[in-house]
Design a protein around this motif. Sequence first.
Motif, PDB file in Angstrom:
ATOM      1  N   LEU A 951      47.004 139.197 -71.330  1.00 26.63           N
ATOM      2  CA  LEU A 951      46.580 138.008 -72.092  1.00 26.63           C
ATOM      3  C   LEU A 951      45.520 138.387 -73.121  1.00 26.63           C
ATOM      4  O   LEU A 951      45.529 137.901 -74.258  1.00 26.63           O
ATOM      5  CB  LEU A 951      46.029 136.944 -71.131  1.00 26.63           C
ATOM      6  CG  LEU A 951      47.062 136.195 -70.295  1.00 26.63           C
ATOM      7  CD1 LEU A 951      46.379 135.301 -69.275  1.00 26.63           C
ATOM      8  CD2 LEU A 951      47.986 135.366 -71.181  1.00 26.63           C
ATOM      9  N   GLN A 952      44.623 139.258 -72.684  1.00 29.53           N
ATOM     10  CA  GLN A 952      43.545 139.668 -73.570  1.00 29.53           C
ATOM     11  C   GLN A 952      44.075 140.444 -74.779  1.00 29.53           C
ATOM     12  O   GLN A 952      43.713 140.163 -75.927  1.00 29.53           O
ATOM     13  CB  GLN A 952      42.552 140.525 -72.783  1.00 29.53           C
ATOM     14  CG  GLN A 952      41.183 140.628 -73.435  1.00 29.53           C
ATOM     15  CD  GLN A 952      40.218 141.380 -72.520  1.00 29.53           C
ATOM     16  OE1 GLN A 952      40.507 142.465 -72.050  1.00 29.53           O
ATOM     17  NE2 GLN A 952      39.063 140.796 -72.271  1.00 29.53           N
ATOM     18  N   PHE A 954      47.140 140.483 -76.001  1.00 23.97           N
ATOM     19  CA  PHE A 954      47.966 139.641 -76.870  1.00 23.97           C
ATOM     20  C   PHE A 954      47.084 138.764 -77.755  1.00 23.97           C
ATOM     21  O   PHE A 954      47.386 138.539 -78.926  1.00 23.97           O
ATOM     22  CB  PHE A 954      48.906 138.765 -76.039  1.00 23.97           C
ATOM     23  CG  PHE A 954      50.010 139.535 -75.343  1.00 23.97           C
ATOM     24  CD1 PHE A 954      50.429 140.760 -75.838  1.00 23.97           C
ATOM     25  CD2 PHE A 954      50.618 139.039 -74.198  1.00 23.97           C
ATOM     26  CE1 PHE A 954      51.440 141.467 -75.207  1.00 23.97           C
ATOM     27  CE2 PHE A 954      51.630 139.748 -73.551  1.00 23.97           C
ATOM     28  CZ  PHE A 954      52.036 140.970 -74.064  1.00 23.97           C
ATOM     29  N   THR A 955      45.994 138.260 -77.181  1.00 21.45           N
ATOM     30  CA  THR A 955      45.068 137.431 -77.971  1.00 21.45           C
ATOM     31  C   THR A 955      44.427 138.253 -79.070  1.00 21.45           C
ATOM     32  O   THR A 955      44.296 137.793 -80.219  1.00 21.45           O
ATOM     33  CB  THR A 955      43.979 136.835 -77.054  1.00 21.45           C
ATOM     34  OG1 THR A 955      44.597 136.205 -75.944  1.00 21.45           O
ATOM     35  CG2 THR A 955      43.122 135.839 -77.805  1.00 21.45           C
ATOM     36  N   ARG A 958      46.805 138.756 -81.861  1.00 24.69           N
ATOM     37  CA  ARG A 958      46.922 137.557 -82.707  1.00 24.69           C
ATOM     38  C   ARG A 958      45.756 137.466 -83.691  1.00 24.69           C
ATOM     39  O   ARG A 958      45.931 137.031 -84.823  1.00 24.69           O
ATOM     40  CB  ARG A 958      46.970 136.296 -81.835  1.00 24.69           C
ATOM     41  CG  ARG A 958      48.268 136.122 -81.086  1.00 24.69           C
ATOM     42  CD  ARG A 958      48.523 134.660 -80.750  1.00 24.69           C
ATOM     43  NE  ARG A 958      47.510 134.102 -79.878  1.00 24.69           N
ATOM     44  CZ  ARG A 958      47.523 134.177 -78.550  1.00 24.69           C
ATOM     45  NH1 ARG A 958      48.519 134.806 -77.946  1.00 24.69           N
ATOM     46  NH2 ARG A 958      46.581 133.642 -77.818  1.00 24.69           N
ATOM     47  N   LYS A1004      52.085 131.637 -68.613  1.00 22.38           N
ATOM     48  CA  LYS A1004      51.045 131.847 -69.615  1.00 22.38           C
ATOM     49  C   LYS A1004      51.215 133.190 -70.318  1.00 22.38           C
ATOM     50  O   LYS A1004      51.072 133.287 -71.550  1.00 22.38           O
ATOM     51  CB  LYS A1004      49.666 131.759 -68.943  1.00 22.38           C
ATOM     52  CG  LYS A1004      48.540 131.559 -69.930  1.00 22.38           C
ATOM     53  CD  LYS A1004      47.240 131.226 -69.232  1.00 22.38           C
ATOM     54  CE  LYS A1004      46.137 130.983 -70.260  1.00 22.38           C
ATOM     55  NZ  LYS A1004      44.855 130.722 -69.614  1.00 22.38           N
ATOM     56  N   VAL A1005      51.535 134.237 -69.559  1.00 23.22           N
ATOM     57  CA  VAL A1005      51.693 135.562 -70.161  1.00 23.22           C
ATOM     58  C   VAL A1005      52.906 135.582 -71.084  1.00 23.22           C
ATOM     59  O   VAL A1005      52.846 136.087 -72.204  1.00 23.22           O
ATOM     60  CB  VAL A1005      51.840 136.639 -69.066  1.00 23.22           C
ATOM     61  CG1 VAL A1005      51.993 138.014 -69.690  1.00 23.22           C
ATOM     62  CG2 VAL A1005      50.631 136.629 -68.148  1.00 23.22           C
ATOM     63  N   ASP A1007      54.364 133.041 -72.541  1.00 25.35           N
ATOM     64  CA  ASP A1007      54.111 132.183 -73.702  1.00 25.35           C
ATOM     65  C   ASP A1007      53.243 132.906 -74.728  1.00 25.35           C
ATOM     66  O   ASP A1007      53.498 132.850 -75.933  1.00 25.35           O
ATOM     67  CB  ASP A1007      53.417 130.893 -73.243  1.00 25.35           C
ATOM     68  CG  ASP A1007      53.199 129.930 -74.393  1.00 25.35           C
ATOM     69  OD1 ASP A1007      54.208 129.515 -75.003  1.00 25.35           O
ATOM     70  OD2 ASP A1007      52.043 129.615 -74.681  1.00 25.35           O
ATOM     71  N   SER A1008      52.230 133.600 -74.256  1.00 18.15           N
ATOM     72  CA  SER A1008      51.365 134.359 -75.146  1.00 18.15           C
ATOM     73  C   SER A1008      52.159 135.448 -75.861  1.00 18.15           C
ATOM     74  O   SER A1008      51.973 135.694 -77.060  1.00 18.15           O
ATOM     75  CB  SER A1008      50.212 134.976 -74.344  1.00 18.15           C
ATOM     76  OG  SER A1008      49.315 135.642 -75.179  1.00 18.15           O
ATOM     77  N   TYR A1009      53.073 136.070 -75.129  1.00 18.64           N
ATOM     78  CA  TYR A1009      53.904 137.135 -75.723  1.00 18.64           C
ATOM     79  C   TYR A1009      54.788 136.564 -76.841  1.00 18.64           C
ATOM     80  O   TYR A1009      54.851 137.103 -77.949  1.00 18.64           O
ATOM     81  CB  TYR A1009      54.771 137.763 -74.628  1.00 18.64           C
ATOM     82  CG  TYR A1009      55.794 138.741 -75.167  1.00 18.64           C
ATOM     83  CD1 TYR A1009      55.444 140.058 -75.428  1.00 18.64           C
ATOM     84  CD2 TYR A1009      57.108 138.340 -75.422  1.00 18.64           C
ATOM     85  CE1 TYR A1009      56.384 140.951 -75.932  1.00 18.64           C
ATOM     86  CE2 TYR A1009      58.037 139.229 -75.921  1.00 18.64           C
ATOM     87  CZ  TYR A1009      57.683 140.527 -76.178  1.00 18.64           C
ATOM     88  OH  TYR A1009      58.586 141.418 -76.678  1.00 18.64           O
ATOM     89  N   TYR A1011      54.443 133.774 -78.514  1.00 15.36           N
ATOM     90  CA  TYR A1011      53.623 133.243 -79.601  1.00 15.36           C
ATOM     91  C   TYR A1011      53.186 134.382 -80.525  1.00 15.36           C
ATOM     92  O   TYR A1011      53.237 134.268 -81.757  1.00 15.36           O
ATOM     93  CB  TYR A1011      52.420 132.507 -79.008  1.00 15.36           C
ATOM     94  CG  TYR A1011      51.547 131.824 -80.039  1.00 15.36           C
ATOM     95  CD1 TYR A1011      52.111 131.124 -81.099  1.00 15.36           C
ATOM     96  CD2 TYR A1011      50.157 131.869 -79.947  1.00 15.36           C
ATOM     97  CE1 TYR A1011      51.323 130.497 -82.033  1.00 15.36           C
ATOM     98  CE2 TYR A1011      49.359 131.248 -80.880  1.00 15.36           C
ATOM     99  CZ  TYR A1011      49.942 130.560 -81.925  1.00 15.36           C
ATOM    100  OH  TYR A1011      49.172 129.950 -82.863  1.00 15.36           O
ATOM    101  N   LEU A1012      52.753 135.482 -79.910  1.00 14.32           N
ATOM    102  CA  LEU A1012      52.358 136.651 -80.697  1.00 14.32           C
ATOM    103  C   LEU A1012      53.533 137.162 -81.535  1.00 14.32           C
ATOM    104  O   LEU A1012      53.385 137.453 -82.728  1.00 14.32           O
ATOM    105  CB  LEU A1012      51.859 137.760 -79.765  1.00 14.32           C
ATOM    106  CG  LEU A1012      51.702 139.156 -80.400  1.00 14.32           C
ATOM    107  CD1 LEU A1012      50.592 139.140 -81.429  1.00 14.32           C
ATOM    108  CD2 LEU A1012      51.416 140.205 -79.344  1.00 14.32           C
TER     109      LEU A1012
END
Length: 1978
Positions: A951-952, A954-955, A958, A1004-1005, A1007-1009, A1011-1012
């Motif tokens: 998560l970190q 990927f953030t 972004r 969550k992971v 979705d973050s992937y 989205y990125l």
Amino acid sequence: MWIPTEHEKYGVVLASFRGTVQHGLPLEIGDTVQLLEKCEGWYRGFIHKNPNAKGIFPCTYIHLKNAHIKNKGQFETVIPTEDSVITEMTSTLRDWGAMWKRLYVKNDGDLFHRLWHVMNEILDLRRQVLVGHLTNDRMKDVKQHITARLDWGNEQLSLDLVPRREFSMVDPDEISVTELFKLMEHRHRKKETPVPASTHHLFVHMKSLMSSNLGEELEVFFHVYDGKENRPLSERFFVRLNKNGLPKSPEKTERQCTLFVDLGSSDLRKDVYIVVHIMRIGRMGAGEKKNLCSVQYRRPFGCAVVSIADLLTADSKDDHLLKVYACTTESEWYQIHENIIRKVNSRYNLSGSNTGLAVSLQLLHGDIEQLRREYMVLFTRGVSITKKLGFSDIIMPGEMRNDLYMTLEKGEFEKGGKSVARNVEIMVYVLDIEGQVMKSYVAAGSGEPGGDVYHSFVLYHNNSPRWAEQIKLPIPVDMFRGSHVRFEFRHCSTKDKGEKKLFGYSFVHLMQEDGRTLPDGTHELIIHKCEENANLQDSSCYLKLPFSKANLPGNNQAVKGTKESFWITSFLCSTKLTQNGDMLDLLKWRAHPERINDSLLKLKEIDGSEIVKFLQDTLDTLFGILDESSQKYGLKVFDCLVHIINLLQDSKFHHFKPVMDTYIESHFAGALSYRDLIKVLKWYVDRIIDAEHQDHIQQVLKATEYIFKYIIQSRRLFALATGGQSEEEFRCCVHELFMSIRFFLSQENKITSPVTQTQAVFLRTFPAVYGELLKIFTVREVAGFVRETLGSLPATAHAECPLEAVKLHCIAKTVESQLYTNTESRCILLPVVLRLLQAHMQEQRDLVMCARILSSMLSLVRKYDSVATEPVVSEEVDLIVDSLLVVLMRTILEITNRPQPAGTNMRLQFQDITGEFVACLLALLRHMSDKHYQQLLQAFTSKDDLRDFLLQIFTVFRILIRPEMFPKDWTVMRLVTNNVIITTVLYLSDALRKNFLNDKFDYKVWDSYFYLSVIFINQPCLQLESFSPSKRKRVLEKYGDMRVMMGCEIFSMWQNLGEHKLNFIPAMIGPFLEVTLVPQPDLRNVMIPIFHDMMDWEQRRSGNFKQVEAKLIDKLDGLMSEGKGDETYRELFNSILLKKIERETWRESGISLIATVTRLMERLLDYRDCMKLGEVDGKKIGCTVSLLNFYKTELNKEEMYIRYIHKLYELHLKAQNYTEASYTLLLYDELLEWSERPLREFLNYPMQSEWQRKDCLHLTIVQNFDKGKCWENGIILCRELADQYESYYDYRNLSKMRMMEASLYDKIMDQQRLEPEFFRVGFYGKKFPFFLRNKEFVCRGHDYERLEAFQQRMLNEFPHAIAMQHVNQPDQTIYQAEAQYLQIYAVSPIPESQDVLQRDGVPDNIKSFYKVNHIWRFRYDRPFHKGTKDKENEFKSLWVERTTLTLVQSLPGISRWFEVEKRELVEVSPLENAIEVIENKNLQLRTLIAQCQSRQMQNINPLTMCLNGVIDAAVNGGLARYQEAFFVKDYVVNHPEDGEKIGRLRELMFEQAHILEYGLAVHEKFVPQDMRPLHKKLVDQFHVMKSSLGIQEFPAYVRASPVHFTNGSPRSSCRNSVPNIISPDGARVVARRSPLTYPAVNRYSSSSLSSQASNEVSNITGQSESSDEVFNMQPSPSTSSLSSNHSASPNVTSSAPSSARGSPQLQDKHKHSRENSCLSSRERPVSAIYPNPLDPAQRATPHQIGDATLPRSDPNLSAPDKVRPTFSSWSLDSVKEVNNTQFSDTVGKLLCPPVPPRPPYSGSSAKTMRSQSPVPTSRSPQKSSLPPFTPSPTECQSAGLVSNSPVLSGSYSSGISSMSRCSVSEASGTEATTGDHPAHQGPTMPNSVSSGSDELIRRENKTPPPYSVYERTNPRRPVPLPHSLSIPPSVDPPALPPKPHQQRTSSMKLDPASDPRRADGVPQVPRPRPLPRKVSQL
């Protein structure tokens, strides 16, 4: 045979080659080609700009160049081996060339020309580089110049910033990311903020002195003056002027121009001035007469001052005209400039009103060498250098200067026996040791060469003169000793031939006996008496005398007491001489050994500039003393050495560090000094902890670097001399020294402790020692010293401790040092560095320094990983990843989420630190290999840790993708970033699949992937389509298309999700849709199938995919309005998904969804294209309407619908379509209720209640209706608002509303309104936008817009369209053509509101509104011949094809045009046509006669011409043609069904004759005298006409016809002056009934006023032989060409012969000419008569109707079977009997009902009341005989704004059917006469219902969106009735006005039981609001 080329790979085309041979490749000069094969003088290859096209070309056309080949083989890349600057220049100029042309097109002239000059300049420089004849220095300058120009052009054209090193472009793959970032940042900073220069120079160019009273030569002196300290800052610049005030030597520019050099930044202040003193050379008095005296004196003339602050803002050279002040009091001359500065200049005169000094001034910045490069012309042309008094802020070593400045201050002289004071002049000489005058060493200043003697200026009669005159003595150093300056004082007598008599002298020695020079300061000199020049010949005679009163012995009081004295001020600026005795004592220590101790102590007090002047001598002295007496003076020598070393740290002297370095390397000879230096240094270090005062120790530690340099150099000299003896001893000493250092560093103290500060001082200087230690010790030994030293620091320090920051500085310097670059030492030092770095980054301290250290570390890893062994590098990366990766990402997250600081500098620093950390992260990830990733992922012990890490990261990714992360021109950096990101994501996606799927799924992971991935693909920097071809090629070669790679990865990951896909539906629909809109075919092919997958899974879960559909539709609008998507995407989306769903069970619903989305895309793409800049408003409006309809009817998206309502509203306002704007805003108004429900803020509306918003909307709509002159509609809304205000007792607003309503009535009556034309437009062909393609519309034209103007406007809007030259319906080839075809012709409106138009009493300005508003149907007639055309009488076969167009909405509405919904085609027979023609002419005659009688006509000419036209045509055979055609036996036998019509035609002909007779009678009364002959001719011709018709006397039914020119209401008698019965007298009642009793409401054509009117009229009656004239009266393509200016009545169909124009026969029916392609309908007469019932006194009985009221038209005669009459919504309250068989049953059956002027209020608040038809009640004959009321805006019916109840077709005065309605009114009027019999009372219903009721039923079920207040209640368009415009029930008018407390019903609906328009009698289905109120808060 073709052979592959080996070395011949790259070439440049020398000449263009057309490529006309087989397989030839066309070449243009300058193209670069890559060669593949060779064969007998030919090459085969391709051009680099188009690699896909390969071909052959001659070898002779190609110039070969050396090239380097990469990837040799099929995919080889050829790079020319030329200078990289040349390569860059070539590619850049190619890119610029294309953009340069675009600048010309854009009309950006300024940049176009500037770029042109720069391109030419670069080409010239390129030639110089290619020639290769430049020296290295010149080549460097040229390349620097080229790169500067390239960067400038790139910046101007918004191109990318190019990273460079040493002028060459840098390959991002060849250097570390951190290095790349530094290069980019350096170039960006250089571009952004140039470093301010610390040195400044003032350029002065003396041009002239403008004055009227010149006549003598002048001397001008400039100098820079400090007004704060009242002292000069520079020497003087001296210019000689001739008698005209111009420079004396104009050819020598160095004597006119100077550069005041070395001004510091502190000198650029407001109180620093340029002072100019001007001296004249001439007689003593300026006004003296010329005498024989030839002696000239220097006399004061004037002074000028200018502040240097005036130049600070000017970059260019400015001309100044300085005011020159003259001093009247000479005694104050010495301070004139000070007084001017202090503004005490009232005592000075301006020397002449026009006196001014013209000078040019410019401030230059930078060091002198920089100026020489930048202002080469200045120095080559010649400029004198004017130096600063004293040294500059920075003293450069090697600078040679020896200038002595003397200022002649003042003197005190005795009268010497004179009665008046003396005129004293001083002559200054410099004499050498031998007493000889030194030549050319006395100078007044720069600019002029020095002289032998200097003459001061003379002050008139002054014994205490003050000169303050500065002179310069540039005496060489070797001539200083023994030299002296002599001042001779002479009296300048104005008598005695102007001799200068000597009366005294003074002198001063320049150097004292001990070697010191004359001290700076003021000296009072003794004046020695002397009157003979001969006494001064021998200088030795007076040199023994005392020269200064300060040096006199005490016993010589006599000389001290003399009054005569002379004061001078001296100032020495020398790099070789000193005035300091202590310095001389130290340098001569061997001569005075006893003074060594004092000299060493005094060294610290000597000025630094004196020490650096003698730096080498001083150092030699110190080390000489140390070698000889180390025990005695060792400590003091060490302290002096420390003092000198620290002195060089000062910015003023830091340039002398290289001097000391050179001394150490080349001159230092103290081979034994190292022992003493180590010993003393250790002694100081050991005492640090115990010492109370740390200041001196800190000074010692500051000098550690140079102390170690002396130690190491001394040891090397010793080892060299002794062969390496005492090595072990030396090493022991150094180890002991470091032990002492580590001990004192390990002490943990308080923050404020002095020891802590001492530790910080040492750490600052420690890294500088590494390089010196490496000269003797090995790398590992030195690294060990450093590790142990840094490791000894206390670990647990406080965050606020200053030592922490110093530690980091020390680490930073360590990492940047030579020691760290070695792999061996790096392995030793890295753990220490990482430990300290990690601690600081975790606590977020000193991040700037942390970034710097990390950046340096990673740069080194990149630099040496190719050289060093792989394991070592891998180990380093391992260490860094383990220690810093996670903390580095956390740091980036924290600093990017932190709010940015306010200050500019702080913000820049903030951005720098973010960028540096990002570069470090990218560099680290780039170094990581598979092994590193595996180790990293395995290191996570739990899933939660791994999840947090993913998560970190990927953030962070972004964040890196954000546009603001790097400046916009850093494309290179962005591409590197993206390359690193995609590589990392590919590694991490495996971990995602393995650890977070199936049971371990983590939304969550994932979705973050996703989205990125989506924002990665959508980055602007990856959209290769927007790049230039060369840039796109470079990116693709280096990185490929990263979007496709990421898209494939998304698809792969999506497929792995399985049932977890449902978690991302519908959330990921929008993001994935955005990805598919990227214009990359491969990406679209990969991503679009995901939508099929989503539909499939949603179908499984819910049984439908409504969510998918809703989300797709919601997102499409926003994305496409941003410019994304294209036609290709729409086709691809459609085809891919249709193919995918072929085998699905839910195929049908899937096809429906795809079709809906595809249709939406079509409209959105059209909308986007139309909204582009430059598109016309009409196209934008049409497209917006189409899209708005789609959202309303097909998608039911209320919010989008409302948004587009307002967009359409704005477009209408911009185009000034105020009526359409009102209708548009009504759409939103209808969605609101009069309620208090709160509404949220939306669009431009604030938060308010629904009532308030609706109120605001109503007012806005009324204002726009007012501007659009649609006042009737505004009145309705005013009423509604008034009722609301009344119900709320808001009488203030009620009053305003009533006044507004009244003003609208006034405007209706007072203001003129133009009736617009209507045009039918067909858009055919596939090239039209979707909303127009292959459709036909009717358009409402602009004011004054005729057919030709409209057609031209349409062709301008569609410049590629072809105008069709015929009116026939096009065939399929036109529909399917890849082109645009426009078909345009005029059409006539068919009004719906006949009840208003049928009344005579209604003014024309009221009728005009109803003629052209709320129009659904339009008509167009086309004449043609059926069967054989009779050449003698073509009327026999002349038919009319009548087309009726029905629109989807009425005009006007929310658009100026609406689509045609239905076409109806009927054919009118020749007989019916003849009936219509005569009928219409009769109407026109009646109207003109009535207007003439009522005196409404100012001019009788229209009536005259009309009569003349009809009578003349009839005489010449017009009506006779009809007789021949239709009254002959053959026609009657062959057409038995036309019997009634033939009778009707005969009646009309008799009627016309009767009207003509009556018209002639009226004409006779009003005709002017000069027109009497014409009248007589008309009467004679009329008798001929009667006889030709066989009329002797009119039949009884004609003579007895009733008079019906009564007004339509009882009120009209008061307001209309038209007499009730027309007669020639006009005022009396005539009992005789005439044909004119038939009312005629007609609008005659403006063309009838022209000279052609009579011809046009004759055409109507058919008399003319020319069909051209006939067709001029037709509203059809055959009657009006594209170029016609007007057209005649649209209702009149001519029967005249058509030979002249060539009317189309049956066979050429479809081949109309251009003239027939458009139809104008401007001037047209009304086609229908609507009579009113007679007064009781005049009313005929039913039996009288049959035989006494002829002629009147039978509607059955004019209505063919095809024609379907409409029917009224009103029933009658009276019945009439019709017994006469000549009339149809429909005659008089229907009468326009009485309409109440205002409805009464029902006391009920119900909002659902339905309007009722009037209840049939028994009425008395008197009551039932009242004429009907004319509906007006005050008399609302249930039809909306205007009554929409069409009456039955047919009337007794017109034979035109309902299908043949004209432009003004329906051709259907009714008349009813009521009998007195009670049996006849009751409602009269229509006698038949036509098949048109089917159409009505069909329309009942259709619910398009409401477009106008009129349409909403029209039964033809059943739509929800807006409460805002609902109509109250119709009941009898109330006797009194309504009461305020009574409420108005807000919504009415028709009662189906009482609605006669419902043919089937079935009650109407309630019409619900079509829009769900899900966003009703809007």
